[in-house]
Write a protein that holds these residues in place. Sequence first.
Motif, PDB file in Angstrom:
ATOM      1  N   GLN A   1      13.749  24.089 -14.081  1.00  0.00           N
ATOM      2  CA  GLN A   1      14.398  24.241 -15.387  1.00  0.00           C
ATOM      3  C   GLN A   1      14.642  25.712 -15.703  1.00  0.00           C
TER       4      GLN A   1
ATOM      5  N   GLN B   1      17.526  26.934 -13.549  1.00  0.00           N
ATOM      6  CA  GLN B   1      18.801  26.419 -14.034  1.00  0.00           C
ATOM      7  C   GLN B   1      19.246  27.151 -15.305  1.00  0.00           C
ATOM      8  N   GLN B   2      18.292  27.528 -16.155  1.00  0.00           N
ATOM      9  CA  GLN B   2      18.649  28.303 -17.346  1.00  0.00           C
ATOM     10  C   GLN B   2      19.162  29.688 -16.936  1.00  0.00           C
TER      11      GLN B   2
ATOM     12  N   ASN C   1       9.938  28.731 -21.847  1.00  0.00           N
ATOM     13  CA  ASN C   1      10.943  27.980 -22.608  1.00  0.00           C
ATOM     14  C   ASN C   1      11.571  28.786 -23.737  1.00  0.00           C
TER      15      ASN C   1
END
Length: 169
Positions: free
Chosen positions: A27, A30-31, A151
């Motif tokens: 994740q 991908q960010q 995040n």
Amino acid sequence: MQRAHAASNNAGRTLIIYFSMTGTTKQAAQQIQRDTGADIVRLRRAQPYPSGYDRMARVANRERKQNIHPAIQRNIPDLSRYKTVLIGYPTWWAQPPMVIHTLFDDYNFSGKTIIPFTTSMSTPMRDSMPTMRQLARDDGASIRNGFRYDNNKAALRRFLKTNGLVNNR
């Protein structure tokens, strides 16, 4: 390998190589790809880790303690096409997984700029930086300080912008 639009900076092409067990580092990678437009490829162990956290952790810890560099799939693109390589991994026992050592064993990063990123519940990036600096130095690469992704997309984007990697499309 997934291909994205070339990054809009003039520093040369950028590649993201990431190793992920649970999907968290995937994740993050991908960010980074969304923010940079860099090419991206997943680093995989030739023989997958066993399923289940406890079994996987036992194998990974044995690799670490015995300095075992496990074989990896040979799916990394021609690095001569890239100037900057972001390398992502989960932090295990305050270190990058041993497959990251294998990556440097198997591929030539000479002349590249390495920018590490990690995912960890609590271990700061600075804990794995000595290992990453040594791997880069031994391979003739330069290295920049890395980033622990938690995040916080705004903090990640600031980090990427500071390093001249943000795609301003």
